[in-house]
Motif scaffolding. Structure first.
Motif, PDB file in Angstrom:
ATOM      1  N   VAL A 136      39.726  52.395  43.223  1.00  0.00           N
ATOM      2  CA  VAL A 136      39.652  52.892  41.846  1.00  0.00           C
ATOM      3  C   VAL A 136      38.602  52.118  41.056  1.00  0.00           C
ATOM      4  N   LEU A 137      38.635  50.789  41.156  1.00  0.00           N
ATOM      5  CA  LEU A 137      37.701  49.977  40.388  1.00  0.00           C
ATOM      6  C   LEU A 137      36.260  50.204  40.849  1.00  0.00           C
ATOM      7  N   ASP A 138      36.048  50.313  42.153  1.00  0.00           N
ATOM      8  CA  ASP A 138      34.700  50.573  42.666  1.00  0.00           C
ATOM      9  C   ASP A 138      34.129  51.869  42.092  1.00  0.00           C
ATOM     10  N   ARG A 139      34.942  52.910  42.078  1.00  0.00           N
ATOM     11  CA  ARG A 139      34.475  54.201  41.567  1.00  0.00           C
ATOM     12  C   ARG A 139      34.191  54.129  40.065  1.00  0.00           C
ATOM     13  N   ALA A 140      35.053  53.431  39.324  1.00  0.00           N
ATOM     14  CA  ALA A 140      34.845  53.307  37.879  1.00  0.00           C
ATOM     15  C   ALA A 140      33.587  52.506  37.575  1.00  0.00           C
ATOM     16  N   GLU A 141      33.375  51.418  38.313  1.00  0.00           N
ATOM     17  CA  GLU A 141      32.187  50.597  38.076  1.00  0.00           C
ATOM     18  C   GLU A 141      30.910  51.356  38.438  1.00  0.00           C
ATOM     19  N   ALA A 142      30.955  52.116  39.518  1.00  0.00           N
ATOM     20  CA  ALA A 142      29.775  52.891  39.905  1.00  0.00           C
ATOM     21  C   ALA A 142      29.442  53.942  38.849  1.00  0.00           C
ATOM     22  N   ALA A 143      30.478  54.561  38.271  1.00  0.00           N
ATOM     23  CA  ALA A 143      30.252  55.617  37.285  1.00  0.00           C
ATOM     24  C   ALA A 143      29.730  55.070  35.965  1.00  0.00           C
ATOM     25  N   THR A 144      30.180  53.885  35.585  1.00  0.00           N
ATOM     26  CA  THR A 144      29.785  53.312  34.296  1.00  0.00           C
ATOM     27  C   THR A 144      28.541  52.439  34.407  1.00  0.00           C
ATOM     28  N   GLY A 145      28.214  52.016  35.625  1.00  0.00           N
ATOM     29  CA  GLY A 145      27.073  51.127  35.798  1.00  0.00           C
ATOM     30  C   GLY A 145      27.335  49.718  35.306  1.00  0.00           C
ATOM     31  N   ARG A 146      28.615  49.335  35.232  1.00  0.00           N
ATOM     32  CA  ARG A 146      28.946  47.989  34.795  1.00  0.00           C
ATOM     33  C   ARG A 146      30.049  47.430  35.671  1.00  0.00           C
ATOM     34  N   LEU A 147      30.048  46.112  35.837  1.00  0.00           N
ATOM     35  CA  LEU A 147      31.108  45.440  36.568  1.00  0.00           C
ATOM     36  C   LEU A 147      32.178  44.979  35.588  1.00  0.00           C
ATOM     37  N   ALA A 148      33.411  45.068  35.998  1.00  0.00           N
ATOM     38  CA  ALA A 148      34.499  44.576  35.151  1.00  0.00           C
ATOM     39  C   ALA A 148      34.353  43.071  34.953  1.00  0.00           C
ATOM     40  N   GLU A 149      34.439  42.633  33.722  1.00  0.00           N
ATOM     41  CA  GLU A 149      34.355  41.205  33.443  1.00  0.00           C
ATOM     42  C   GLU A 149      35.579  40.487  33.998  1.00  0.00           C
ATOM     43  N   GLU A 150      36.721  41.154  33.937  1.00  0.00           N
ATOM     44  CA  GLU A 150      37.977  40.614  34.425  1.00  0.00           C
ATOM     45  C   GLU A 150      38.974  41.756  34.529  1.00  0.00           C
ATOM     46  N   VAL A 151      40.046  41.514  35.244  1.00  0.00           N
ATOM     47  CA  VAL A 151      41.141  42.473  35.327  1.00  0.00           C
ATOM     48  C   VAL A 151      42.373  41.806  34.756  1.00  0.00           C
ATOM     49  N   ARG A 152      42.913  42.382  33.704  1.00  0.00           N
ATOM     50  CA  ARG A 152      44.123  41.826  33.086  1.00  0.00           C
ATOM     51  C   ARG A 152      45.338  42.489  33.725  1.00  0.00           C
ATOM     52  N   LEU A 153      46.213  41.668  34.269  1.00  0.00           N
ATOM     53  CA  LEU A 153      47.336  42.139  35.081  1.00  0.00           C
ATOM     54  C   LEU A 153      48.655  41.912  34.366  1.00  0.00           C
ATOM     55  N   GLY A 154      49.481  42.947  34.312  1.00  0.00           N
ATOM     56  CA  GLY A 154      50.806  42.814  33.704  1.00  0.00           C
ATOM     57  C   GLY A 154      51.812  43.689  34.418  1.00  0.00           C
ATOM     58  N   GLY A 155      53.091  43.474  34.113  1.00  0.00           N
ATOM     59  CA  GLY A 155      54.150  44.258  34.729  1.00  0.00           C
ATOM     60  C   GLY A 155      54.916  43.462  35.760  1.00  0.00           C
ATOM     61  N   GLY A 156      55.876  44.117  36.417  1.00  0.00           N
ATOM     62  CA  GLY A 156      56.741  43.428  37.369  1.00  0.00           C
ATOM     63  C   GLY A 156      56.010  42.880  38.579  1.00  0.00           C
ATOM     64  N   GLY A 157      54.856  43.481  38.935  1.00  0.00           N
ATOM     65  CA  GLY A 157      54.082  42.984  40.063  1.00  0.00           C
ATOM     66  C   GLY A 157      53.064  41.926  39.690  1.00  0.00           C
ATOM     67  N   ALA A 158      53.130  41.434  38.463  1.00  0.00           N
ATOM     68  CA  ALA A 158      52.161  40.437  37.992  1.00  0.00           C
ATOM     69  C   ALA A 158      52.648  39.033  38.343  1.00  0.00           C
ATOM     70  N   THR A 159      52.677  38.727  39.636  1.00  0.00           N
ATOM     71  CA  THR A 159      53.071  37.397  40.097  1.00  0.00           C
ATOM     72  C   THR A 159      51.814  36.602  40.433  1.00  0.00           C
ATOM     73  N   PRO A 160      51.901  35.267  40.395  1.00  0.00           N
ATOM     74  CA  PRO A 160      50.713  34.464  40.724  1.00  0.00           C
ATOM     75  C   PRO A 160      50.160  34.773  42.114  1.00  0.00           C
ATOM     76  N   GLY A 161      51.047  34.929  43.101  1.00  0.00           N
ATOM     77  CA  GLY A 161      50.585  35.215  44.451  1.00  0.00           C
ATOM     78  C   GLY A 161      49.865  36.542  44.555  1.00  0.00           C
ATOM     79  N   TRP A 162      50.414  37.571  43.903  1.00  0.00           N
ATOM     80  CA  TRP A 162      49.781  38.889  43.961  1.00  0.00           C
ATOM     81  C   TRP A 162      48.507  38.915  43.132  1.00  0.00           C
ATOM     82  N   ALA A 163      48.488  38.152  42.044  1.00  0.00           N
ATOM     83  CA  ALA A 163      47.267  38.073  41.227  1.00  0.00           C
ATOM     84  C   ALA A 163      46.129  37.469  42.045  1.00  0.00           C
TER      85      ALA A 163
END
Length: 205
Positions: A136-163
């Motif tokens: 998903v991120l690869d396709r979005a970055e290719a379409a916008t011509g920009r790289l994500a500066e960061e990904v902000r992660l939240g929710g039940g799967g937002a654990t340090p190991g998974w991050a």
């Protein structure tokens, strides 16, 4: 208080700004990249919100896969770094929404041996979800011509190991926020912005 749970969480994560990406990891996942001009990508949703365009959308899987593992008795802590016995897991157990939009897709495990245990299965599941995030991120970055500066992660799967695992797969910084409920925080931010007469984007500055 505002729109719906995804947008409330984006606001609560502080991701409502061009160049920022977000990942809301709940029962299913929502990942998007914010851009300051219209763009489109195959399989992704483009939504205009407060003058920013979000490219991404909801998957059909997420942290619920860890509950699925636990229900089968596969319980383990987040695996340590390193993957001496690579195991590939395709997480489309219930079809897929973004980016494939195919309800008939089914999951698979590739490379399974007797040497693999519970920790390896857990890692493979977590990596499988992260690899879908990468698509998903690869396709979005290719379409916008920009790289994500960061990904902000939240929710039940937002654990340090998974991050950390997501950061390794995505090749982008993954930021864990302090609050456990970014949607509730986002609703509060929206209410405060309305009371103060501020724009939502101004609240993210």
């Amino acid at each position: 208080a505002m729109a719906h749970d995804t947008w409330a969480a984006v606001l609560g994560l502080g991701a409502l700004r061009a160049g920022s990406a977000y990942c809301i990891s709940g029962t299913t996942e929502v990942l998007g990249l914010l851009h300051d001009a219209p763009a489109s990508a195959p399989g992704l949703l483009t939504v205009d919100w407060d003058g920013l365009w979000q490219l991404g959308g909801p998957s059909q899987h997420g942290a619920d896969l860890l509950a699925w593992l636990a229900a089968m008795g596969v319980v383990a802590e987040d695996p340590p770094p390193g993957d001496p016995l690579p195991l590939l897991f395709l997480p489309t157990l219930a079809g897929e929404r973004v980016p494939h939009w195919d309800a008939a897709l089914r999951g698979a495990v590739r490379g399974l041996t007797r040497e693999h245990g519970a920790a390896a299965m857990r890692r493979a599941v977590m990596q499988g979800v992260a690899l879908n995030n990468r698509t998903v991120l690869d396709r979005a970055e290719a379409a916008t011509g920009r790289l994500a500066e960061e990904v902000r992660l939240g929710g039940g799967g937002a654990t340090p190991g998974w991050a950390q695992l997501r950061a390794d797969v995505l090749g982008r910084p993954v930021v864990l926020t302090e609050g456990r409920e970014p949607g509730l925080l986002g609703g509060a931010v929206a209410g405060f912005a309305a009371l103060e007469g501020e724009s939502l984007r101004a609240m993210q500055a």
